[in-house]
Design a protein around this motif. Sequence first.
Motif, PDB file in Angstrom:
ATOM      1  N   GLY A 235     -69.733 -39.984  -4.982  1.00 28.84           N
ATOM      2  CA  GLY A 235     -69.047 -41.272  -4.912  1.00 28.84           C
ATOM      3  C   GLY A 235     -67.573 -41.234  -5.248  1.00 28.84           C
ATOM      4  O   GLY A 235     -66.746 -41.808  -4.532  1.00 28.84           O
ATOM      5  N   TYR A 236     -67.220 -40.553  -6.342  1.00 28.11           N
ATOM      6  CA  TYR A 236     -65.814 -40.521  -6.739  1.00 28.11           C
ATOM      7  C   TYR A 236     -64.967 -39.827  -5.680  1.00 28.11           C
ATOM      8  O   TYR A 236     -63.857 -40.264  -5.373  1.00 28.11           O
ATOM      9  CB  TYR A 236     -65.653 -39.810  -8.090  1.00 28.11           C
ATOM     10  CG  TYR A 236     -64.216 -39.728  -8.522  1.00 28.11           C
ATOM     11  CD1 TYR A 236     -63.582 -40.835  -9.079  1.00 28.11           C
ATOM     12  CD2 TYR A 236     -63.485 -38.557  -8.335  1.00 28.11           C
ATOM     13  CE1 TYR A 236     -62.246 -40.770  -9.457  1.00 28.11           C
ATOM     14  CE2 TYR A 236     -62.155 -38.489  -8.707  1.00 28.11           C
ATOM     15  CZ  TYR A 236     -61.543 -39.591  -9.262  1.00 28.11           C
ATOM     16  OH  TYR A 236     -60.218 -39.531  -9.625  1.00 28.11           O
TER      17      TYR A 236
ATOM     18  N   THR B 117     -64.489 -42.162  -2.726  1.00 28.20           N
ATOM     19  CA  THR B 117     -63.524 -43.193  -3.127  1.00 28.20           C
ATOM     20  C   THR B 117     -62.107 -42.640  -3.106  1.00 28.20           C
ATOM     21  O   THR B 117     -61.185 -43.289  -2.603  1.00 28.20           O
ATOM     22  CB  THR B 117     -63.866 -43.731  -4.524  1.00 28.20           C
ATOM     23  OG1 THR B 117     -65.178 -44.304  -4.482  1.00 28.20           O
ATOM     24  CG2 THR B 117     -62.870 -44.768  -4.989  1.00 28.20           C
TER      25      THR B 117
ATOM     26  N   GLU C 252     -61.987 -49.084  -6.510  1.00 31.76           N
ATOM     27  CA  GLU C 252     -63.144 -48.218  -6.703  1.00 31.76           C
ATOM     28  C   GLU C 252     -64.425 -49.045  -6.713  1.00 31.76           C
ATOM     29  O   GLU C 252     -65.444 -48.632  -6.171  1.00 31.76           O
ATOM     30  CB  GLU C 252     -63.000 -47.445  -8.008  1.00 31.76           C
ATOM     31  CG  GLU C 252     -64.085 -46.427  -8.216  1.00 31.76           C
ATOM     32  CD  GLU C 252     -63.826 -45.549  -9.422  1.00 31.76           C
ATOM     33  OE1 GLU C 252     -64.806 -44.998  -9.931  1.00 31.76           O
ATOM     34  OE2 GLU C 252     -62.676 -45.413  -9.845  1.00 31.76           O
ATOM     35  N   SER C 253     -64.361 -50.231  -7.280  1.00 36.06           N
ATOM     36  CA  SER C 253     -65.553 -51.083  -7.357  1.00 36.06           C
ATOM     37  C   SER C 253     -66.010 -51.568  -5.985  1.00 36.06           C
ATOM     38  O   SER C 253     -67.153 -51.975  -5.813  1.00 36.06           O
ATOM     39  CB  SER C 253     -65.304 -52.270  -8.278  1.00 36.06           C
ATOM     40  OG  SER C 253     -64.276 -53.093  -7.755  1.00 36.06           O
TER      41      SER C 253
ATOM     42  N   TYR D  56     -68.768 -48.592  -4.103  1.00 33.94           N
ATOM     43  CA  TYR D  56     -70.175 -48.377  -4.419  1.00 33.94           C
ATOM     44  C   TYR D  56     -71.102 -49.371  -3.719  1.00 33.94           C
ATOM     45  O   TYR D  56     -72.177 -48.971  -3.233  1.00 33.94           O
ATOM     46  CB  TYR D  56     -70.389 -48.301  -5.932  1.00 33.94           C
ATOM     47  CG  TYR D  56     -69.865 -46.976  -6.443  1.00 33.94           C
ATOM     48  CD1 TYR D  56     -70.630 -45.818  -6.343  1.00 33.94           C
ATOM     49  CD2 TYR D  56     -68.582 -46.868  -6.965  1.00 33.94           C
ATOM     50  CE1 TYR D  56     -70.140 -44.586  -6.761  1.00 33.94           C
ATOM     51  CE2 TYR D  56     -68.085 -45.641  -7.389  1.00 33.94           C
ATOM     52  CZ  TYR D  56     -68.874 -44.512  -7.286  1.00 33.94           C
ATOM     53  OH  TYR D  56     -68.386 -43.291  -7.690  1.00 33.94           O
TER      54      TYR D  56
ATOM     55  N   LEU E 144     -71.561 -47.919  -0.276  1.00 37.38           N
ATOM     56  CA  LEU E 144     -72.496 -46.796  -0.273  1.00 37.38           C
ATOM     57  C   LEU E 144     -73.942 -47.281  -0.376  1.00 37.38           C
ATOM     58  O   LEU E 144     -74.822 -46.792   0.341  1.00 37.38           O
ATOM     59  CB  LEU E 144     -72.166 -45.836  -1.423  1.00 37.38           C
ATOM     60  CG  LEU E 144     -70.858 -45.070  -1.258  1.00 37.38           C
ATOM     61  CD1 LEU E 144     -70.458 -44.405  -2.566  1.00 37.38           C
ATOM     62  CD2 LEU E 144     -70.956 -44.053  -0.131  1.00 37.38           C
ATOM     63  N   ARG E 145     -74.195 -48.253  -1.232  1.00 33.96           N
ATOM     64  CA  ARG E 145     -75.558 -48.792  -1.370  1.00 33.96           C
ATOM     65  C   ARG E 145     -76.011 -49.468  -0.071  1.00 33.96           C
ATOM     66  O   ARG E 145     -77.163 -49.305   0.352  1.00 33.96           O
ATOM     67  CB  ARG E 145     -75.626 -49.778  -2.538  1.00 33.96           C
ATOM     68  CG  ARG E 145     -75.668 -49.079  -3.891  1.00 33.96           C
ATOM     69  CD  ARG E 145     -76.016 -50.026  -5.010  1.00 33.96           C
ATOM     70  NE  ARG E 145     -75.024 -51.077  -5.217  1.00 33.96           N
ATOM     71  CZ  ARG E 145     -73.939 -50.955  -5.958  1.00 33.96           C
ATOM     72  NH1 ARG E 145     -73.682 -49.821  -6.601  1.00 33.96           N
ATOM     73  NH2 ARG E 145     -73.099 -51.957  -6.092  1.00 33.96           N
TER      74      ARG E 145
ATOM     75  N   TYR F 226     -73.955 -38.083  -1.399  1.00 31.61           N
ATOM     76  CA  TYR F 226     -74.321 -38.886  -0.239  1.00 31.61           C
ATOM     77  C   TYR F 226     -74.175 -38.019   1.001  1.00 31.61           C
ATOM     78  O   TYR F 226     -73.218 -37.257   1.117  1.00 31.61           O
ATOM     79  CB  TYR F 226     -73.406 -40.107  -0.119  1.00 31.61           C
ATOM     80  CG  TYR F 226     -73.532 -41.026  -1.300  1.00 31.61           C
ATOM     81  CD1 TYR F 226     -74.429 -42.092  -1.280  1.00 31.61           C
ATOM     82  CD2 TYR F 226     -72.781 -40.825  -2.454  1.00 31.61           C
ATOM     83  CE1 TYR F 226     -74.563 -42.939  -2.375  1.00 31.61           C
ATOM     84  CE2 TYR F 226     -72.914 -41.661  -3.551  1.00 31.61           C
ATOM     85  CZ  TYR F 226     -73.803 -42.715  -3.499  1.00 31.61           C
ATOM     86  OH  TYR F 226     -73.944 -43.542  -4.582  1.00 31.61           O
TER      87      TYR F 226
END
Length: 109
Positions: free
Chosen positions: A25-26, A29, A40-41, A44, A47-48, A71
């Motif tokens: 994830g990081y 991002t 950044e928020s 996610y 991605l979900r 991922y």
Amino acid sequence: MSFPLSSSLLDAVVLSVLEQEDAYGYRITHVVRSRLDVSESTMYPVLRRLEKNNCLTVYDRAIDGRNRRYYAITPAGRQQLADYRRDWHVYRTGIESLLFSGGTSHESN
């Protein structure tokens, strides 16, 4: 940038990043933020959503004694990315036609 990013466009961007290689994830991002102004928020939930829609799979890998969630794009994700690219081409062509030529056609009627 003064143009808002739609959820579809963010999905397309994330799928494009993952088309090259699996990533955590990081990292995703970081790559996206190097080109677009997103928090950044924001990433996610994208991605979900992609995982829920079977465009991504998720797996954990131990790195320095800690699990890191990776991922990976699925075949359905690759197809979705191809669809997004096709749609983007049509969208971009139409917008550029309006912005740069006022929508005037160069064809004779």
